[in-house]
Motif scaffolding. Structure first.
Motif, PDB file in Angstrom:
ATOM      1  N   ASP A 424       0.862  -1.188   0.000  1.00 54.14           N
ATOM      2  CA  ASP A 424       0.000   0.000   0.000  1.00 54.14           C
ATOM      3  C   ASP A 424       0.902   1.243   0.000  1.00 54.14           C
ATOM      4  OD1 ASP A 424      -2.025   1.793   0.170  1.00 54.14           O
ATOM      5  OD2 ASP A 424      -2.637   1.286   2.213  1.00 54.14           O
ATOM      6  N   GLY A 468      -3.015   1.454  -3.275  1.00 48.76           N
ATOM      7  CA  GLY A 468      -3.990   0.855  -2.368  1.00 48.76           C
ATOM      8  C   GLY A 468      -3.495  -0.471  -1.822  1.00 48.76           C
ATOM      9  N   GLU A 469      -4.218  -0.991  -0.830  1.00 52.17           N
ATOM     10  CA  GLU A 469      -3.814  -2.239  -0.206  1.00 52.17           C
ATOM     11  C   GLU A 469      -3.845  -3.377  -1.212  1.00 52.17           C
ATOM     12  OE1 GLU A 469      -4.744  -4.739   3.910  1.00 52.17           O
ATOM     13  OE2 GLU A 469      -6.146  -3.224   3.198  1.00 52.17           O
TER      14      GLU A 469
END
Length: 574
Positions: A424, A468-469
């Motif tokens: 992330d 993002g994750e």
């Protein structure tokens, strides 16, 4: 090496910050000295002689100084103790994280992530609070109890004996309750780990949960775990409540007993009111360690349980042992050879690979095919020593890989996973993970090689775009190309490739495949193949079944042999 346990594991942290510890304990000594003086000085005020106002004012000044010293030392003791705990917690978390980095894949295969998160966050926070308070509380208890008793025996040994009578019962109860506290703390921490694991799985799998409309199923599972945690906490609360109630009752009985004995001595033995008042104050100081024990008992029990779990992880020896005398070769040709290799996972003990013999020449492409569970991924995982073989040996340019520096070996190998993992973080940092010291121009060149440059140029933040994750903000093809750029930047001599283009759309697959073909050039490549198009271009294809290589040859040779590979091909398994 003999495993460390208990407080022997944390003694180095005390030693590392011994200056702060010594300062903290010195402040405790001064603090307790001031506290011990206050009843004596109060006693002197009650023995006031109206003809010596100057002496009264002097005693009053000394009392004020003692109170000021107590307040100052209390502030400094709390501050230095908390800072000591913060430093120790930081170091313990760093050491635990570093140790986890060294543990092999086998450990993570059998360990839940939620439990590890509980260890490295909650456990260490509890442990550091216990560790920084324990020396100060122990010393303070000894000094306050010892100082109070010494003065009490000096003032009136008969009344001091009365004050001592109930203490053995309190000590006995404390020892008896310690084991129960420890059991309950272990249970609570285990349930916290289960909750963390459940939440992590639910959050990471939220798309699957909602797509199957299984929110209620997830809630039902979470409710069971959450209820078990509640029961564990309630059981612990009951044990603590019983202990605390007894100790509070003991202190009240102790006070009444002392008041009765003191009043009788005041009436019949000539005990002065000043001595009786000072005696009652010292009795409170004597009870302070017991009261502190009541307040500290739950935290101490949790701290001991956390210490054991901390020690348990650090006592786990890395399964991948490195030769301390290993020397890195000056250059890598890239010839891999498997000689009678067998392998079994530690958890099951069942053989996954048996008597594997395979030669992969420098710059060649070797594909591994077979049904699920045949051992393809296991065989590839042995090359960078994610696991160690059970028998035989694997050589790189004629040298047993176990005789090579582990970090150096893994720097020569690039791994492209079927489901690439992205942090992330920014695209730049995800690519630079392949070689953290790379310059900007090298990162840009890696994106060009991975057919990613046009996509990055279209983004407002370019390389600084946060993915993002697990790269959730990107498409599957974009994630795959970032993982390829990471390997391009690393520029390894050997490539392990778990093919993963079957789930991509046609345009993404073409871009990824172009980058893959570019990546293969000049590198010794081991492919875990899932598609026929990959196998066609391999220099050698090995068909695995039940942990054995049962066929090997070129694509055309294997088809012509009308054997296992031919059956896989016509069944659509490739």
């Amino acid at each position: 090496m003999k495993p460390k346990s208990g407080f022997s594991r944390v003694l180095p942290y005390y030693h590392r910050y011994r200056a702060q510890l010594i300062l903290n304990l010195t402040l405790v000594v001064v603090l307790n000295s001031c506290v011990t003086l206050i009843p004596l000085l109060t006693r002197q005020l009650f023995n006031f002689n109206p003809q010596h106002w100057d002496l009264y004012i002097a005693w009053l000044g000394v009392l004020a100084a003692a109170i000021a010293g107590m307040v100052f030392c209390s502030h400094r003791t709390i501050r230095t103790g908390s800072q000591l705990g913060a430093h120790m917690e930081t170091d313990m978390r760093r050491d635990l994280f570093a140790h986890l980095q060294r543990l092999g894949f086998s450990y993570y295969d059998r360990t839940k992530t939620g439990h590890l998160m509980a260890r490295i966050s909650n456990d260490l926070s509890t442990l550091s609070s216990t560790l920084h308070q324990l020396p100060a509380d122990l010393l303070s208890s000894i000094l306050s109890l010892g100082g109070a008793l010494a003065v009490m025996f000096w003032m009136n040994w008969q009344l001091a004996l009365v004050a001592l009578l109930p203490l053995p019962a309190a000590v006995w109860l404390g020892i008896r309750s310690k084991h129960r506290f420890k059991q309950h703390s272990h249970r609570i921490r285990e349930e916290i780990g289960q909750i963390n694991t459940n939440v992590e799985n639910a959050v990471m799998g939220i798309r699957e949960v909602q797509s199957f409309a299984n929110e209620q199923l997830q809630m039902a599972g979470f409710e069971v775990i959450n209820r078990r945690f509640c029961e564990a906490k309630c059981d612990f609360a009951e044990t603590i409540a019983r202990y605390a109630a007894f100790m509070i009752g003991f202190m009240r009985v102790h006070g009444v007993l002392l008041a009765v004995a003191g009043s009788l001595m005041y009436v019949f033995s000539g005990l002065s009111m000043a001595d009786l008042l000072a005696f009652v104050m010292y009795a409170r100081f004597m009870l302070a360690p017991i009261e502190r024990m009541v307040n500290f008992s739950e935290q101490y029990a949790q701290g001991v349980a956390a210490l054991e779990r901390f020690s348990d992880i650090l006592n786990i020896e890395p399964e991948i042992n490195e030769n301390e005398n290993a020397v890195a070769p000056e250059q890598v040709v890239g010839r891999l050879e498997f000689e009678g290799v067998s392998f079994a996972y530690a958890q099951t003990g069942s053989p996954v690979l048996q008597d594997i013999n395979l030669v992969i020449n420098p710059g060649s492409i070797v594909a591994l095919v077979g049904e699920s569970g045949a051992g393809k991924t296991s065989l590839a995982s042995l090359v960078p020593r994610f696991y160690d073989i059970s028998a035989g040996r694997i050589t790189l340019d004629g040298v047993d890989i176990r005789e090579l520096p582990l970090h150096w070996l893994r720097r020569q190998i690039g791994v492209v996973q079927q489901s690439p993992f992205l942090f992330d973080d920014s695209i730049r940092n995800n690519i630079a993970f392949g070689r953290p010291d790379a310059e900007e121009k090298e990162i840009i060149e890696a994106t060009r090689q991975a057919n990613l440059l046009d996509f990055i140029d279209s983004l407002p933040d370019g390389l600084d775009t946060i993915v993002g994750e697990r790269g959730v903000m990107l498409s599957g093809g974009q994630r795959q190309r970032i993982s390829l750029a990471r390997v391009f930047l690393k520029n390894p001599r050997i490539l392990i490739f778990d093919e993963a283009t079957s789930a991509l759309d046609n345009e993404s697959e073409q871009r990824v495949q172009d980058a893959i073909n570019r990546l293969f050039k000049g590198r010794t490549t081991l492919i875990i193949a899932h598609r026929l198009s990959t196998v066609k271009h391999a220099d050698l294809t090995c068909a695995l079944r039940n942990g054995h290589i049962i066929e090997s040859g070129t694509h055309q040779e294997l088809l012509a042999a009308q054997g296992y590979f031919h059956r896989l091909h016509h069944q659509g398994a490739l």
